[in-house]
Motif scaffolding. Structure first.
Motif, mmCIF file in Angstrom:
data_model
loop_
_atom_site.group_PDB
_atom_site.id
_atom_site.type_symbol
_atom_site.label_atom_id
_atom_site.label_comp_id
_atom_site.label_asym_id
_atom_site.label_seq_id
_atom_site.Cartn_x
_atom_site.Cartn_y
_atom_site.Cartn_z
ATOM 1 N N THR A 166 -9.935 145.423 1.050
ATOM 2 C CA THR A 166 -10.537 144.089 1.138
ATOM 3 C C THR A 166 -9.927 143.172 0.084
ATOM 4 N N PHE A 167 -9.852 141.885 0.428
ATOM 5 C CA PHE A 167 -9.268 140.872 -0.454
ATOM 6 C C PHE A 167 -10.070 139.597 -0.293
ATOM 7 N N ALA A 168 -10.407 138.946 -1.411
ATOM 8 C CA ALA A 168 -11.357 137.835 -1.403
ATOM 9 C C ALA A 168 -10.916 136.691 -0.499
ATOM 10 N N VAL A 169 -9.658 136.250 -0.607
ATOM 11 C CA VAL A 169 -9.203 135.092 0.162
ATOM 12 C C VAL A 169 -9.206 135.399 1.656
ATOM 13 N N VAL A 170 -8.723 136.586 2.022
ATOM 14 C CA VAL A 170 -8.716 136.982 3.436
ATOM 15 C C VAL A 170 -10.141 137.110 3.958
ATOM 16 N N ALA A 171 -11.035 137.665 3.140
ATOM 17 C CA ALA A 171 -12.436 137.780 3.547
ATOM 18 C C ALA A 171 -13.068 136.405 3.756
ATOM 19 N N LEU A 172 -12.749 135.464 2.877
ATOM 20 C CA LEU A 172 -13.270 134.109 3.025
ATOM 21 C C LEU A 172 -12.793 133.474 4.324
ATOM 22 N N MET A 173 -11.485 133.590 4.618
ATOM 23 C CA MET A 173 -10.942 133.004 5.838
ATOM 24 C C MET A 173 -11.554 133.651 7.069
ATOM 25 N N THR A 174 -11.812 134.957 6.996
ATOM 26 C CA THR A 174 -12.474 135.641 8.110
ATOM 27 C C THR A 174 -13.898 135.136 8.275
ATOM 28 N N GLY A 175 -14.588 134.953 7.160
ATOM 29 C CA GLY A 175 -15.959 134.458 7.221
ATOM 30 C C GLY A 175 -16.058 133.070 7.822
ATOM 31 N N ILE A 176 -15.095 132.207 7.505
ATOM 32 C CA ILE A 176 -15.098 130.861 8.081
ATOM 33 C C ILE A 176 -14.939 130.933 9.597
ATOM 34 N N SER A 177 -14.034 131.796 10.066
ATOM 35 C CA SER A 177 -13.843 131.957 11.507
ATOM 36 C C SER A 177 -15.090 132.542 12.168
ATOM 37 N N THR A 383 -2.891 136.260 8.784
ATOM 38 C CA THR A 383 -1.725 137.146 8.736
ATOM 39 C C THR A 383 -0.705 136.647 7.727
ATOM 40 N N ILE A 384 -0.454 135.351 7.738
ATOM 41 C CA ILE A 384 0.531 134.778 6.815
ATOM 42 C C ILE A 384 0.109 135.000 5.369
ATOM 43 N N VAL A 385 -1.164 134.730 5.083
ATOM 44 C CA VAL A 385 -1.654 134.912 3.712
ATOM 45 C C VAL A 385 -1.612 136.390 3.330
ATOM 46 N N SER A 386 -2.086 137.241 4.216
ATOM 47 C CA SER A 386 -2.170 138.669 3.919
ATOM 48 C C SER A 386 -0.792 139.269 3.651
ATOM 49 N N VAL A 387 0.170 139.029 4.540
ATOM 50 C CA VAL A 387 1.486 139.657 4.389
ATOM 51 C C VAL A 387 2.260 139.036 3.228
ATOM 52 N N SER A 388 2.056 137.748 2.966
ATOM 53 C CA SER A 388 2.754 137.110 1.848
ATOM 54 C C SER A 388 2.281 137.673 0.512
ATOM 55 N N GLN A 409 9.733 147.809 7.157
ATOM 56 C CA GLN A 409 8.814 148.921 7.391
ATOM 57 C C GLN A 409 7.410 148.561 6.972
ATOM 58 N N GLU A 410 7.267 147.733 5.934
ATOM 59 C CA GLU A 410 5.931 147.308 5.503
ATOM 60 C C GLU A 410 5.220 146.532 6.602
ATOM 61 N N LEU A 411 5.975 145.727 7.353
ATOM 62 C CA LEU A 411 5.359 144.997 8.463
ATOM 63 C C LEU A 411 4.831 145.969 9.511
ATOM 64 N N ILE A 424 -12.698 150.157 15.119
ATOM 65 C CA ILE A 424 -13.953 150.456 14.431
ATOM 66 C C ILE A 424 -14.412 149.180 13.734
ATOM 67 N N PRO A 425 -15.683 149.075 13.358
ATOM 68 C CA PRO A 425 -16.132 147.866 12.649
ATOM 69 C C PRO A 425 -15.391 147.718 11.317
ATOM 70 N N THR A 426 -14.641 146.663 11.172
ATOM 71 C CA THR A 426 -13.832 146.473 9.967
ATOM 72 C C THR A 426 -13.557 144.994 9.763
ATOM 73 N N ILE A 427 -12.831 144.682 8.713
ATOM 74 C CA ILE A 427 -12.401 143.316 8.432
ATOM 75 C C ILE A 427 -10.905 143.343 8.135
ATOM 76 N N PRO A 428 -10.198 142.218 8.285
ATOM 77 C CA PRO A 428 -8.761 142.172 7.966
ATOM 78 C C PRO A 428 -8.509 142.571 6.514
ATOM 79 N N ILE A 429 -7.390 143.219 6.300
ATOM 80 C CA ILE A 429 -7.106 143.783 4.977
ATOM 81 C C ILE A 429 -5.852 143.151 4.367
ATOM 82 N N SER A 430 -5.749 143.308 3.048
ATOM 83 C CA SER A 430 -4.560 142.857 2.327
ATOM 84 C C SER A 430 -4.536 143.566 0.980
ATOM 85 N N CYS A 431 -3.695 143.075 0.084
ATOM 86 C CA CYS A 431 -3.549 143.679 -1.233
ATOM 87 C C CYS A 431 -4.457 142.961 -2.235
#
Length: 747
Positions: A166-177, A383-388, A409-411, A424-431
């Motif tokens: 989990t990552f705060a910025v990605v979680a926030l963007m998911t929450g807005i959606s 995706t852009i934020v997460s992979v960057s 390979q990371e992609l 499964i029930p989850t949220i988008p992930i990042s570093c």
């Protein structure tokens, strides 16, 4: 030209003719040499055509290059199946664990991986729950995201220390959606706001369905990027864009947690541009409804986190010489959960709690494809934020620890991870940078540390989840807000950034400001386009320089920076530091005019003292006026008493050139020849010369005017000046720019 005051050592060849002739004799040997590759001193001065002929220049065929690149791209899909060995190598590249696990150093690396993995696992638990609630998900979804995706990544990833989850910025963007698509009645999951499923409007997707749809779309986008090798696109998000955007997003995260810190409920949801300010306005109006117990839990949690992280951990580290920190986030979770459980304030004071956390195997479900069209744009942004963020941190760690990170390979690794976990029930992930730094500090060596961090999360998910049912949400919000302090410290770096680069400072401010004022997704788009716009601006008004020969070398450098340099009389050397494209051709032409005027005012414009006297005598006699009284610029004409002048354009800065750039060079060549000046082109790159050939540029400008180096150009110019018999009388037609423009537009 008159050198600047600091260039007092600059010498003039007219004052040392004998030294100049010796200089030329040493550097420009006219004797013929063999076809072997030799130095400039041995081969003698020559133009570009002679150089290409002597050293067998071969122009690559464009069709062959296209075929070669196409064949190389297509071959990646069938070559692995041509032999068993090729398939084995393909399989090992696709699943790197098959390569590194057999070579694992069990004696030296196992203990650091166990300790580091357990340390990261302790952080995964509170952050997984907190960021799940930030994404408007049930708390268990954050734990699932901290358990299964890292295990899948361990099979396919090449980063050894980065902490996926989990990552705060990605979680926030998911929450807005999620907020924009779910039913209005669906609010945060807590003890008092229990929803009756029968009351939820059926056509609205649930929060988990929205999150899983974003996750699988994220995986598909990453897979497509991996197949097409588009990881280079992440380079368009510069460090300042990412930094400004993450700080701006952190402000959104902080504001979103204020109502939970204060225990305020049932605030109106807002979305779109400027929603942050509308939310703050509603929050201020609702301040009288704050919950004092929730506020007390928040303040107490923040105090524990601050004292523990800022004072206790450094003290223990100093005394024990250990890099393993005490997980104060977990301490806050345990203490606050126990406080609510034994005091019963959730019932008496209506303190929001996490409530029920399911224990056991997660429920598998196929993501809803019918909502893909509604979340597609959000999925691209996430995706852009997460992979960057992932690639920037992972590349930094790989370089620091001296191992190779395969960005392509990371992609694929992130793609397989996202697609598999979306069922499964989850949220988008990042570093997560905070967990990654803890992993590095705790001594994680390889990806095997993920296994041990997942063991702790596994125990909570399958056995200990029920113990966290009374975990207050105020404590989780305090954990989230405290984790943002590192982001807010970035404001202190702005002063240094301003000193280093004004443009990078502006990019940071625009990126952060647009994200805060408008919206997270809109801010990301504006940030990227503004950063690209600054690149255009830098090429729109590039620097130009007049060059001089540095004493005792074969180098030509900026005359304003090097004092121990000398000018060649009657020769002006000009350099334009940018590709010559449509948006800066006017700037290029103005720069040439400025360089010419500066040259004309200087002593170096006159080859010999007699030439200056001749021109002055013409002016004193009035011979520079025609019969109709109009002034004639005698110094720009060629007479028998005036030696030729030479204007050398250093083309090394022309990495690219387009049709308007070619046209601009024609105009410059034509205008300077009318003034009695021969124009030279030096250091032109092969692709640029090939562009000239395609545009029939050499029909207007002789190929002999091109030289492979600045030494060749200045050598030929000096030789012609010393011959004294050279007269530049060849007729050159005026370049008709109007006709050229009209011919390219339909009438």
């Amino acid at each position: 030209m008159d050198p600047p005051k600091k260039s007092s050592k600059t010498r003039h060849l007219s004052e040392a003719e004998e030294e100049s002739e010796n200089y030329l004799e040493n550097f420009y040997n006219k004797n013929e040499r063999s076809n072997r590759r030799v130095s400039f001193v041995q081969r003698g001065a020559m133009n570009q055509a002679q150089f290409d002929e002597k050293f067998d220049y071969n122009k690559p065929h464009m069709e062959n290059l296209v075929k070669k690149q196409t064949r190389k791209f297509v071959s990646r899909f069938y070559e692995p199946f041509l032999s068993c060995n090729a398939f084995k190598n393909f399989l090992f590249d696709l699943i790197p664990i098959l390569k590194w696990l057999p070579e694992y150093r069990w004696k030296t690396d196992l203990t650091p991986d166990i300790i580091g993995g357990l340390t990261v696992g302790v952080m995964q638990i509170p952050q997984g729950i907190a960021y799940a609630l930030l994404a408007r998900q049930p708390a268990i979804n954050g734990l699932y995201a901290s358990l299964f995706p890292p295990l899948i990544y361990m099979l396919f990833g090449t980063s050894k220390q980065s902490s996926l989850g989990t990552f705060a910025v990605v979680a926030l963007m998911t929450g807005i959606s999620v907020e924009s698509l779910t039913a209005p009645e669906e609010t945060a999951f807590n003890a008092t706001d229990v929803l009756d499923p029968a009351e939820v409007i059926k056509e609205y997707p649930t929060a988990t369905e929205v999150s899983c749809a974003i996750t699988i779309l994220m995986g598909l986008i990453l897979f497509l990027m991996g197949v097409l090798r588009l990881h280079f696109l992440t380079t368009y998000l510069s460090d300042q864009v990412i930094a400004g955007f993450t700080v701006g997003s952190s402000i959104h995260v902080f504001v979103s947690q204020l109502k939970t810190l204060l225990g305020i409920r049932r605030l109106t949801r807002h979305s779109g541009a400027f929603y942050l300010f509308r939310h703050l306005y509603d929050l201020v109006l609702a301040l009288p409804r704050f919950n004092p117990v929730s506020l007390g839990i928040s303040v107490g949690s923040l105090i524990i986190l601050y004292i523990g992280r800022e004072f206790v951990n450094p003290f223990i580290k100093k005394k024990t010489k250990s890099n393993i920190p005490i997980p104060w986030e977990l301490v806050v979770v345990i203490v606050s959960t126990a406080f609510v459980y034994f005091s019963g304030v959730n019932a008496s004071s209506a303190v929001q709690i996490v409530n029920k956390i399911p224990v056991g195997v997660p429920e598998f479900a196929v993501p809803r494809f019918d909502i893909f069209k509604h979340v597609f744009s959000d999925a691209i942004s996430i995706t852009i934020v997460s992979v960057s963020v992932w690639l920037s941190i992972s590349k930094m760690l790989a370089k620091k620890n001296n191992y190779q990170l395969d960005a392509g390979q990371e992609l694929f690794a992130l793609s397989f991870t996202s697609i598999a976990s979306s069922f499964i029930p989850t949220i988008p992930i990042s570093c997560s940078l905070s967990r990654t730094l803890v992993a590095v500090g705790a001594g994680c060596v390889t990806q095997l540390s993920i296994l041990f961090s997942s063991i702790l999360v596994f125990l909570v998910v399958f056995f200990l989840g029920s113990l966290l049912e009374t975990l207050p949400m105020a404590a989780l919000s305090a954990i989230i807000c405290f984790a943002l302090q590192g982001m807010f410290k970035k404001f202190y770096d702005l002063g240094q950034l301003w000193k280093v680069s004004k443009i990078d400072f502006t990019i940071w401010v625009v990126s952060c400001g647009s994200t805060v004022i408008l919206d997270v997704s809109i801010g990301l788009i504006i940030s990227v386009f503004f950063a690209l716009f600054t690149t255009i601006l830098r090429e729109q008004y590039p620097k130009w320089h007049i060059l001089a020969s540095v004493k005792g070398t074969q180098d030509f450098k900026d005359s304003e920076r090097y004092g121990d340099s000398m000018y060649f009389k009657g020769i002006c050397i000009f350099r334009f530091d940018a590709p010559l494209l449509f948006h800066n051709v006017e700037c290029f032409k103005k720069s040439v005019d400025k360089a010419y005027l500066e040259w004309q005012k200087s002593h170096e414009f006159y080859v010999l003292r007699e030439e200056r006297d001749t021109i002055l005598n013409h002016k004193m006699d009035g011979s520079d006026e025609s019969s109709d009284g109009k002034t004639v610029h005698t110094m720009n004409t060629m007479s028998a008493d005036i030696l030729s002048r030479h204007f050398v354009i250093d083309c090394s800065g022309f990495t690219f050139i387009d049709l308007m750039g070619v046209s601009a060079l024609k105009e410059i060549f034509s205008d300077l020849r009318k003034r009695g000046i021969l124009v030279y082109f030096a250091n032109a790159k092969a692709p640029v010369r090939e562009m000239f050939d395609k545009c029939d540029f050499f029909k207007f400008v002789p190929k002999e005017n091109f030289y492979p180096t600045m030494r060749d150009a200045t050598s030929i110019a000096r030789q012609r000046q010393l011959e004294l018999g050279f007269k530049d009388t060849t007729y050159v037609p005026e370049h008709d720019r109007l006709t050229e423009v009209l011919s390219s537009h339909p009438m």
